[in-house]
Design an enzyme around this catalytic site. Sequence first.
Site, PDB file in Angstrom:
ATOM      1  CD  GLU A  68      -2.642  -1.138   2.573  1.00  7.90           C
ATOM      2  OE1 GLU A  68      -2.833  -0.110   3.249  1.00  7.90           O
ATOM      3  OE2 GLU A  68      -2.977  -2.269   2.933  1.00  7.90           O
ATOM      4  CB  CYS A  93       0.384  -2.376  13.494  1.00  6.32           C
ATOM      5  SG  CYS A  93       0.825  -1.834  11.829  1.00  6.32           S
ATOM      6  CG  HIS A  96       3.064   3.482  19.811  1.00  9.45           C
ATOM      7  ND1 HIS A  96       2.702   4.672  19.218  1.00  9.45           N
ATOM      8  CD2 HIS A  96       3.544   2.710  18.804  1.00  9.45           C
ATOM      9  CE1 HIS A  96       2.945   4.611  17.909  1.00  9.45           C
ATOM     10  NE2 HIS A  96       3.461   3.432  17.641  1.00  9.45           N
TER      11      HIS A  96
HETATM   12  N1  SAH Z   1       7.560   0.267  11.467  1.00 11.96           N
HETATM   13  C1  SAH Z   1       7.614   1.693  11.471  1.00 11.96           C
HETATM   14  C2  SAH Z   1       6.840   2.356  10.365  1.00 11.96           C
HETATM   15  C3  SAH Z   1       5.467   1.821  10.072  1.00 11.96           C
HETATM   16  S1  SAH Z   1       4.238   2.206  11.292  1.00 11.96           S
HETATM   17  C4  SAH Z   1       7.177   2.216  12.821  1.00 11.96           C
HETATM   18  O1  SAH Z   1       6.805   1.429  13.682  1.00 11.96           O
HETATM   19  O2  SAH Z   1       7.266   3.416  13.042  1.00 11.96           O
HETATM   20  C5  SAH Z   1       3.968   3.898  11.033  1.00 11.96           C
HETATM   21  C6  SAH Z   1       3.099   4.531  12.100  1.00 11.96           C
HETATM   22  O3  SAH Z   1       1.749   4.106  12.001  1.00 11.96           O
HETATM   23  C7  SAH Z   1       3.592   4.124  13.469  1.00 11.96           C
HETATM   24  O4  SAH Z   1       3.675   5.165  14.392  1.00 11.96           O
HETATM   25  C8  SAH Z   1       2.547   3.123  13.838  1.00 11.96           C
HETATM   26  O5  SAH Z   1       2.547   2.963  15.167  1.00 11.96           O
HETATM   27  C9  SAH Z   1       1.288   3.776  13.271  1.00 11.96           C
HETATM   28  N2  SAH Z   1       0.120   2.887  13.275  1.00 11.96           N
HETATM   29  C10 SAH Z   1       0.106   1.572  13.097  1.00 11.96           C
HETATM   30  N3  SAH Z   1      -1.132   1.076  13.285  1.00 11.96           N
HETATM   31  C11 SAH Z   1      -1.931   2.119  13.579  1.00 11.96           C
HETATM   32  C12 SAH Z   1      -3.311   2.242  13.894  1.00 11.96           C
HETATM   33  N4  SAH Z   1      -4.132   1.182  13.955  1.00 11.96           N
HETATM   34  N5  SAH Z   1      -3.789   3.475  14.159  1.00 11.96           N
HETATM   35  C13 SAH Z   1      -2.972   4.549  14.116  1.00 11.96           C
HETATM   36  N6  SAH Z   1      -1.666   4.482  13.848  1.00 11.96           N
HETATM   37  C14 SAH Z   1      -1.138   3.279  13.576  1.00 11.96           C
END
Ligand code: SAH
Length: 352
Positions: A92, A119, A219
């Site tokens: 994506e 995630c 987080h």
């Molecule tokens: N692996 C890297 C980049 C991908 S995640 C990382 O962890 O930073 C990118 C961002 O999207 C991260 O801050 C992740 O925590 C956030 N993210 C993932 N799932 C999410 C969700 N369900 N709602 C909001 N943000 C989310």
Amino acid sequence: MKQNLFGKNVAELQDVLAPLGLPKFRAKQIAQWMYEKGATSFDEMTNLSKDLRARLSDAFEIFLATPKDILQSKDGKTSKYLLAFADGTAVESVLMRQPYGNSICISTQAGCAMGCAFCASTLHGRARDLTAGEMLAEVVFIDQLLRKEGQKVDTMVLMGSGEPLMNYDNVLAFLHLVHDEAVFGMSYRSITLSTSGIVPNIYRLADEGIPVSLSISLHAPEDALRSTLMPINRKYPMADVIAAGKAYGDKTKRRVTYEYILIDGVNDSEQHAAELAKLLHGQLASVNLIPINPVVERHLLRPSQARIDAFEKALADRHIAVTVRREMGTDINAACGQLRNRHLDSNKDEEK
Ligand code: SAH
């Protein structure tokens, strides 16, 4: 099978074209056609002889990606693309039309191995790493659509599926490639790399001499909670992650952003905010609060607006620079991984 030229820089093009006995400037011309003019066939390259174009088409191709699915948010500001590469692997990429320009969100791996509880990208595990050329294809695919409107990609975040610092060499090659004037010419300062906190590679990245902005997904303000949300915390505990973030900021003089997903009743109390403020006190850092995009598979919910506001205020009162992420495209499930999962699940259904 034809070799794909897309994603190669001028020096690499010279190498692969060497067996054809071409003068070196041909590689530059081909790069111009591919990257400046958006050519996807050799027939378009009118400053090459017909004979050469035929020889090139026999041996090579120019392939970016095939769109498998496209979703547009109702307000027209967010578009999400499911792009498939040569082997059928799909990822994506998201375009967000922000007030400050067109921002894109790029995937660095197909799926993800990190196992974060909130995630969607990790639900099916990691399929494979993306190559530098595939990441470039995500950028150029969207840029070509924007060009038709007289616009372009302005800024980029590596925040799609995958952990960029677990695919370090390809991601670094991609950063060099997208920055290359003969390829895309994006300034490093327009790029943000987001990581779950792969400590040794944060130090490595700080030493590369490329001033990309760093976002660290935190987080939680303490180890026990962070480990339940992000298993990687058991390997690289929070104190080490924050020390690495501080070192990155000191070295690159770029402000580090800590991402903090707000999850109702899990990490969103004033006590959590106070702990977070203490942790980041005195750092060149800011906090980006992200009200969670609920993932149905995970039963994690978004806090009320009052709780979000209270958390933000508790940080601001303690002199922490804080922003709350503007919501974009929730009507098209822009949370990372959700489109790809639907694609994988529907393929499964078809197999049944
Ligand atoms: N692996 C890297 C980049 C991908 S995640 C990382 O962890 O930073 C990118 C961002 O999207 C991260 O801050 C992740 O925590 C956030 N993210 C993932 N799932 C999410 C969700 N369900 N709602 C909001 N943000 C989310």
